[in-house]
Write an enzyme that holds these catalytic residues in place. Structure first.
Site, mmCIF file in Angstrom:
data_model
loop_
_atom_site.group_PDB
_atom_site.id
_atom_site.type_symbol
_atom_site.label_atom_id
_atom_site.label_comp_id
_atom_site.label_asym_id
_atom_site.label_seq_id
_atom_site.Cartn_x
_atom_site.Cartn_y
_atom_site.Cartn_z
ATOM 1 N N CYS A 2 19.249 -98.943 40.619
ATOM 2 C CA CYS A 2 19.331 -100.429 41.645
ATOM 3 C C CYS A 2 20.641 -100.309 41.592
ATOM 4 C CB CYS A 2 18.664 -101.607 41.314
ATOM 5 S SG CYS A 2 16.840 -101.263 40.653
ATOM 6 N N ARG A 27 22.554 -94.711 46.536
ATOM 7 C CA ARG A 27 21.972 -94.753 45.033
ATOM 8 C C ARG A 27 20.561 -94.471 45.335
ATOM 9 N NH1 ARG A 27 25.227 -97.325 41.027
ATOM 10 N NH2 ARG A 27 23.561 -98.152 40.006
ATOM 11 N N TRP A 74 15.442 -99.806 43.031
ATOM 12 C CA TRP A 74 14.953 -98.491 42.786
ATOM 13 C C TRP A 74 13.870 -98.795 41.994
ATOM 14 C CZ3 TRP A 74 14.489 -93.639 44.356
ATOM 15 C CH2 TRP A 74 14.077 -92.657 43.272
ATOM 16 N N ASN A 98 19.723 -104.542 37.505
ATOM 17 C CA ASN A 98 19.460 -103.159 37.386
ATOM 18 C C ASN A 98 19.440 -102.625 35.987
ATOM 19 O OD1 ASN A 98 19.955 -100.247 37.552
ATOM 20 N ND2 ASN A 98 22.110 -100.199 37.683
ATOM 21 N N GLY A 99 18.385 -102.011 35.842
ATOM 22 C CA GLY A 99 18.160 -101.677 34.413
ATOM 23 C C GLY A 99 16.567 -101.783 34.123
ATOM 24 N N GLU A 481 14.389 -71.094 35.671
ATOM 25 C CA GLU A 481 15.077 -72.021 36.196
ATOM 26 C C GLU A 481 16.793 -72.022 36.395
ATOM 27 O OE1 GLU A 481 14.401 -74.816 37.715
ATOM 28 O OE2 GLU A 481 16.088 -76.105 37.617
ATOM 29 N N LYS A 485 18.143 -72.134 40.297
ATOM 30 C CA LYS A 485 19.321 -73.013 40.397
ATOM 31 C C LYS A 485 20.267 -72.328 41.213
ATOM 32 C CE LYS A 485 18.428 -76.901 40.070
ATOM 33 N NZ LYS A 485 17.107 -76.498 39.839
ATOM 34 N N GLU A 488 19.273 -71.238 44.966
ATOM 35 C CA GLU A 488 19.250 -72.309 45.676
ATOM 36 C C GLU A 488 20.417 -72.706 46.213
ATOM 37 O OE1 GLU A 488 16.781 -75.604 45.133
ATOM 38 O OE2 GLU A 488 17.486 -75.563 42.877
ATOM 39 N N HIS A 504 10.079 -53.006 31.196
ATOM 40 C CA HIS A 504 8.756 -52.859 32.036
ATOM 41 C C HIS A 504 9.363 -52.915 33.542
ATOM 42 C CE1 HIS A 504 5.995 -52.661 28.706
ATOM 43 N NE2 HIS A 504 6.571 -53.768 28.574
ATOM 44 N N LYS A 604 14.968 -81.910 50.100
ATOM 45 C CA LYS A 604 14.980 -82.537 48.734
ATOM 46 C C LYS A 604 13.260 -82.889 48.437
ATOM 47 C CE LYS A 604 16.065 -84.117 44.775
ATOM 48 N NZ LYS A 604 16.273 -83.193 43.759
#
Ligand code: AGP
Length: 609
Positions: A2, A27, A74, A98-99, A481, A485, A488, A504, A604
């Protein structure tokens, strides 16, 4: 996370707070609100949606006030809605937060017993009633201080009180709060961009401190109520840099946020002394956990790599058979999902079309469904039977980083909870595993200190035509991964492979131009990795090893480049190994001049099939 802002001074506080909220939009948020004085009483305007909806509500009123607070929400507890939007009110008290108030359920019970009525599903409203309760016995500032002694969790709050129009109180613990110093005007905000247009002079509030603003000035006090001296910091950033917290890109900022996001995701979800996971956080009780005979884990992209790690965790810690699918495959392969099986979908955005379709397919087949998701109120979080929210905060960079490591934490907790419910792991083991989880944020902080070393490695290899990533066991998905990364955000081809598979086929790729990243903690598969390393070396390959600082680690000697991360229990090494591959990909992408926050062709959230 937030965004909060407070203003007190000579100008129209409402327009300044609305402007400040706009500066905090980056944010990420789902609703917004403002509170301002009209005489001695406080008016609140709030709504779901964007700041422009909020300002259009205000246009017709054009309110004038010297004091105001504002909030972009948020959601972490309670879906996005007008009622759940901040600021919240209780009697004379109005606040924005916020929290995460960890013990909000206990406090809510106490407030209900005292006759307070709740209008929202939020943890924040509890804090509002608590302060109102104290303000009946103490002056405003003391009431805030006393109320915060009852609170467990993370908070940055701004509070105003009716009949005291020339005062704003702020306080923080584990969530950021910064004071902006203007000319006869003062700001309180989650982040510098909120007031950067008006002042570059800032004071950062520390945990346990409280700040009282009025139109003559401000005072900052410690938890004992005594004034504390703070340095004034002159902000060297422009606005764009300030939104990134001084980092060059959101992706780098989010990589560096991982100690906090991991801490926030685990907060309040287990008791290390008792060795217990709060199963209610997964929406399941111990009986339901015991009944589960089969788990399907389904996701896309980076979340799929977390799903693969989840298989190792769930099968090893609970011995429950676990199948993992890419969502776009799951939905078309007629999966053998039986009534009562558990299907876990993992999704940062909660809106990925393939994952949502897989969730619906699983429900049609009679599965119980759990969504591990980062966006409260997203479609996957609403349509699954149960939801476990990762609290990584908005992930702005298209390349998923902090969401990934919090997904692993979620799966680690789930696996321990399932293992305990099934009687597969002992109290001692679960206590040990949960205590080791508590250390993870600090260990991740330590890993981040290797950033410069990775930047230098990237300088040597950013022109390579391709990269090969190798891993085994629970760290094989980190090889996948790392390759994703790199692909992309730098557009270099890269492949992740199980190290045992190299002979192989992929071994044909090895030559002196191919950097091979070996994910090799000193675990039970270490000796196997040593032979893979020898295979690469004997063919002239360039070997970049990521290992842990265990003793007698031969890898230090035989690799061309060696990145060392802190030792942790084998189940958490994927988190430790993820940070270096994230940083390597980031630096290679930057060196190649790529837009690492918005890579070409990518979105996204892939909301189409
Ligand atoms: C990861 O860096 C990519 N942005 C992408 O693979 C992403 O993980 C995938 O699209 C799944 O997104 P979700 O977690 O929001 O469902």
């Amino acid at each position: 996370m937030c965004g909060i802002i407070g203003y007190i001074g000579k100008r129209n506080a409402v327009s300044i707070v609305i402007e400040g909220l706009r500066r905090l939009e980056y944010r990420g948020y789902d609703s917004a609100g403002i509170a301002f004085f009209s005489g001695n009483s406080i008016e609140i305007r709030k709504c779901t949606g964007r700041i422009k909806e909020l300002s259009s509500i205000l246009e017709s009123e054009n309110p004038l006030s010297k004091t105001a607070i504002g909030h972009t929400r948020w959601a972490t507890h309670g879906k996005p809605s007008d009622e759940n939007a901040h600021p919240h009110r209780s009697g004379s008290i109005v606040l924005a937060h916020n929290g995460i108030i960890e013990n909000y359920l206990d406090l809510k019970e106490k407030m209900l017993e005292k006759g307070y009525e709740f209008k929202s599903e939020t943890d924040t409203e509890v804090l509002c009633h608590l302060i109102e309760d104290y303000v009946k016995k103490y002056p405003f500032e003391d009431a805030v201080r006393e109320a915060l002694k009852d609170v467990k969790g993370a908070y940055a709050i701004v509070i105003i009180k009716e009949d005291e129009p020339e005062k704003i109180i702020g306080a923080r613990k584990d969530s950021p709060l910064v004071v902006g110093l203007g000319d006869e005007e003062y700001f309180l905000a989650s982040d510098i961009p909120a007031f950067l247009s008006y002042s570059r002079d800032a004071i950062f509030i520390d945990d346990g401190e409280m700040v009282v603003l009025n139109n003559e000035g401000f005072v900052i006090k410690g938890s004992d109520g005594r004034p504390v001296k703070k340095n004034v910091w002159s902000v060297p950033w422009n606005l764009s840099m300030a939104e990134k917290g001084g980092y060059r890109h959101f992706m780098l900022k989010e990589i560096y946020e991982q100690p906090r996001s991991i801490g926030d995701t685990m907060r309040g979800r287990f008791n290390p002394e008792q060795g217990e996971v709060n199963l209610a956080e997964f929406g399941l009780n111990i009986k339901q956990m015991k009944e589960i005979e089969k788990v399907f884990v389904v996701a896309c992209g980076t979340s799929y790599h977390a799903a693969l790690i989840g298989k190792y965790l769930i099968e090893d810690l609970s011995r429950v058979s676990t199948e993992v699918d890419i969502a776009s495959e799951f939905r078309y392969r007629r999966p053998l999902v039986k009534q009562g099986d558990l299907t876990i979908v993992i999704t940062q955005s909660g809106e990925t079309a393939d994952t949502l379709a897989a969730l619906r397919e699983a429900k049609t087949l009679g599965a119980r469904t759990l969504s591990i998701c980062n966006v409260v109120g997203s479609t996957c979080s609403r349509e699954a039977d149960y939801v476990f929210y990762t609290h990584s905060g908005p992930e702005i960079g298209v390349a998923s980083t902090k969401a990934f490591t919090t997904q692993i934490v979620a799966l680690y907790l789930f696996a321990i909870g399932m293992g305990k419910a099934k009687g597969v792991i002992s109290d001692d083991l679960s206590r040990k595993l949960l205590k080791e989880l508590l250390m993870l944020p600090t260990q991740v902080e330590d890993v981040l200190s290797i950033d410069e070393k990775l930047a230098n490695i990237a300088k040597e290899f950013f022109k390579a035509k391709g990269f090969l990533y190798l891993g085994r066991g629970i760290n094989y998905p980190i090889a996948l991964e790392g390759a994703l990364k790199l692909k992309e955000i730098s557009y270099i081809h890269a492949e992740g492979y199980p190290a045992g598979e190299m002979k192989h086929g992929p071994i044909a790729l090895i030559d002196e131009e191919l950097p091979v990243i070996i994910i090799a903690p000193k675990d039970s598969l270490y000796q196997k990795m040593i032979s893979n390393i020898q295979e690469v070396k004997s063919r002239g390959g360039i070997l970049l090893a990521i290992t842990d600082d265990s003793i007698n680690n031969e890898i230090f000697k035989i690799s061309d480049k060696c990145i060392v991360v802190p030792c942790t229990n084998p189940y958490l090494t994927p988190v430790m190994m993820a940070i270096p591959v994230q940083l390597l990909a980031y630096h290679v992408g930057v060196l190649r001049g790529c837009d690492v926050d918005q890579p070409r062709n990518l979105a996204k959230s892939v909301t189409v099939e």
